[in-house]
Enzyme design. Structure first.
Site, short mmCIF file in Angstrom:
data_model
loop_
_atom_site.label_atom_id
_atom_site.label_comp_id
_atom_site.label_asym_id
_atom_site.label_seq_id
_atom_site.Cartn_x
_atom_site.Cartn_y
_atom_site.Cartn_z
N ASN A 1 0.92 -1.22 -0.04
CA ASN A 1 -0.05 0.00 0.13
C ASN A 1 1.00 1.28 -0.11
O ASN A 1 1.54 1.68 1.00
CB ASN A 1 -0.92 0.03 1.34
CG ASN A 1 -1.87 1.04 1.24
OD1 ASN A 1 -2.07 2.02 0.64
ND2 ASN A 1 -2.63 1.39 2.59
N LYS B 1 0.17 4.32 -0.23
CA LYS B 1 -0.49 5.43 0.18
C LYS B 1 -0.13 6.64 -0.65
O LYS B 1 -0.01 6.72 -1.94
CB LYS B 1 -0.01 5.49 1.63
CG LYS B 1 -0.25 4.18 2.31
CD LYS B 1 -0.11 4.68 3.91
CE LYS B 1 -0.37 3.23 4.68
NZ LYS B 1 -0.50 3.38 6.19
N HIS C 1 -9.80 1.40 4.62
CA HIS C 1 -8.35 1.57 5.51
C HIS C 1 -8.87 2.44 6.43
O HIS C 1 -9.47 3.38 6.41
CB HIS C 1 -7.44 2.05 4.57
CG HIS C 1 -5.98 2.28 5.23
ND1 HIS C 1 -5.56 2.79 5.93
CD2 HIS C 1 -5.13 1.17 5.08
CE1 HIS C 1 -4.24 2.55 6.31
NE2 HIS C 1 -3.93 1.70 5.85
N GLU D 1 -7.06 4.79 7.74
CA GLU D 1 -6.67 6.31 7.33
C GLU D 1 -7.93 6.95 6.74
O GLU D 1 -8.29 8.21 6.65
CB GLU D 1 -5.56 6.40 6.49
CG GLU D 1 -4.38 6.22 7.43
CD GLU D 1 -3.15 5.49 6.58
OE1 GLU D 1 -2.92 5.52 5.51
OE2 GLU D 1 -2.41 5.10 7.41
N GLU E 1 -5.91 -4.75 10.29
CA GLU E 1 -4.84 -3.79 10.64
C GLU E 1 -5.38 -2.93 12.03
O GLU E 1 -6.03 -2.13 11.86
CB GLU E 1 -4.90 -2.82 9.38
CG GLU E 1 -4.38 -3.33 8.22
CD GLU E 1 -3.74 -2.45 7.19
OE1 GLU E 1 -2.77 -2.63 6.66
OE2 GLU E 1 -4.47 -1.46 6.81
N GLY F 1 2.05 2.27 10.92
CA GLY F 1 2.97 3.15 10.80
C GLY F 1 3.77 3.52 12.04
O GLY F 1 4.42 4.34 12.18
N SER G 1 2.93 -2.37 10.63
CA SER G 1 4.33 -2.44 10.73
C SER G 1 4.80 -3.90 10.36
O SER G 1 5.74 -4.12 11.14
CB SER G 1 4.55 -2.09 12.15
OG SER G 1 4.29 -0.60 12.42
P1 PGA Z 1 2.46 0.17 7.75
O1 PGA Z 1 0.98 0.39 6.90
O2 PGA Z 1 2.89 -1.17 7.15
O3 PGA Z 1 3.43 1.41 7.42
O4 PGA Z 1 2.34 -0.08 9.13
C1 PGA Z 1 0.24 -0.77 6.68
C2 PGA Z 1 -1.08 -0.05 6.29
O5 PGA Z 1 -1.42 0.86 6.71
O6 PGA Z 1 -1.58 -0.81 5.29
#
Ligand code: PGA
Length: 252
Positions: free
Chosen positions: A8, A10, A96, A98, A166, A172, A210
């Site tokens: 992803n 982003k 997601h 976000e 997630e 993150g 992560s």
């Molecule tokens: P990350 O993000 O691996 O940077 O924690 C995962 C995601 O949000 O899909």
């Protein structure tokens, strides 16, 4: 079932950086589909057309990071599932955290978007996960169970839908779920899915939050963890591909 290793991207990467990452992935991934891994990258919308052309006839599938809840028409700024499918993408990430937390999306929005994705022939990757405070209150199963019940449209089956667990506190932050916690939640999600769809045993459930080359081996070897949704570590070919390699080591 093959593990799905999904990047992803982003809202990251300049045009030049996208070209470099795509080139690095293409030159380092074996051109033959592997026996254990399926690769997927989800670039920002603007790069979708170029990436689907670039990865055509390669073992790397391409997906979008969101789609509109509407089919077409007067929805300024929206991108429809049909447009995404027309670009040659196969997947779309939906719900997601976000989008849920940053854009006020609720389960009903995700459900409508997933239905649009199905109508367009796309595979939605429906994201679910609890916040840190919800887990601290011991409510993680209640939250995730409700998200599963309400975000999945009735058109969902194991061939046309993927789930991504997630935990919001792991995204993150460098603080991944332990394989034990992820395993417990994935088993719970499998049960919750069984109440909704016939072939729940075959639905892919990815872990995201992560994930990196150091923790992926143990996470991907955990029962009911059918792949990973990777943010930060997907922005460099080396760290993304190392996640696939850790799977081979974990499998022996
Ligand atoms: P990350 O993000 O691996 O940077 O924690 C995962 C995601 O949000 O899909």
């Amino acid at each position: 079932m093959k593990k799905l290793i999904a990047g992803n991207w982003k809202m990251n990467l300049s045009r030049e950086e996208v070209n470099q990452l795509a080139y690095d992935l293409m030159t380092n991934i074996s051109p033959e589909p592997g026996p254990r891994v399926e690769w997927l990258v989800c670039p920002p919308f603007l790069y979708l057309d170029r990436m689907t052309k670039f990865f055509a006839d390669s073992p790397v599938a391409v997906g979008a990071q969101d789609c509109s809840a509407h089919d077409n028409g007067a929805h300024t700024g929206d991108i429809s599932a049909r447009m995404i499918a027309e670009m040659g993408a196969r997947y779309v990430i939906l719900g997601h955290s976000e989008r849920r937390h940053g854009h006020g999306e609720v389960d009903e929005t995700v459900n409508r978007k997933a239905r649009r994705a199905h109508e367009a022939g796309l595979i939605p990757i429906i994201c679910v996960g609890e916040t840190e405070s919800e887990r601290a209150q011991g409510r993680e199963k209640e939250i995730v169970g409700r998200q599963i019940m309400d975000s999945l449209p009735s058109s969902a089956n194991s061939a046309n839908t993927v789930i991504a667990y997630e935990p919001v506190w792991a995204i993150g932050t460098g603080k991944n779920a332990t394989p034990e916690d992820a395993g417990a939640m994935h088993a719970f999600i499998r049960e919750a899915l069984a109440a909704r769809i016939k072939d729940a045993a075959h639905m892919r459930i990815l872990y995201g939050g992560s994930m990196n080359a150091d923790n992926a081996g143990a996470l991907l070897a955990t029962a009911h963890v059918d792949g990973g949704l990777i943010g930060g570590a997907s922005l460099k070919a080396e760290s993304f591909l190392a996640i696939g390699r850790s799977l081979k080591e974990a499998d022996g």
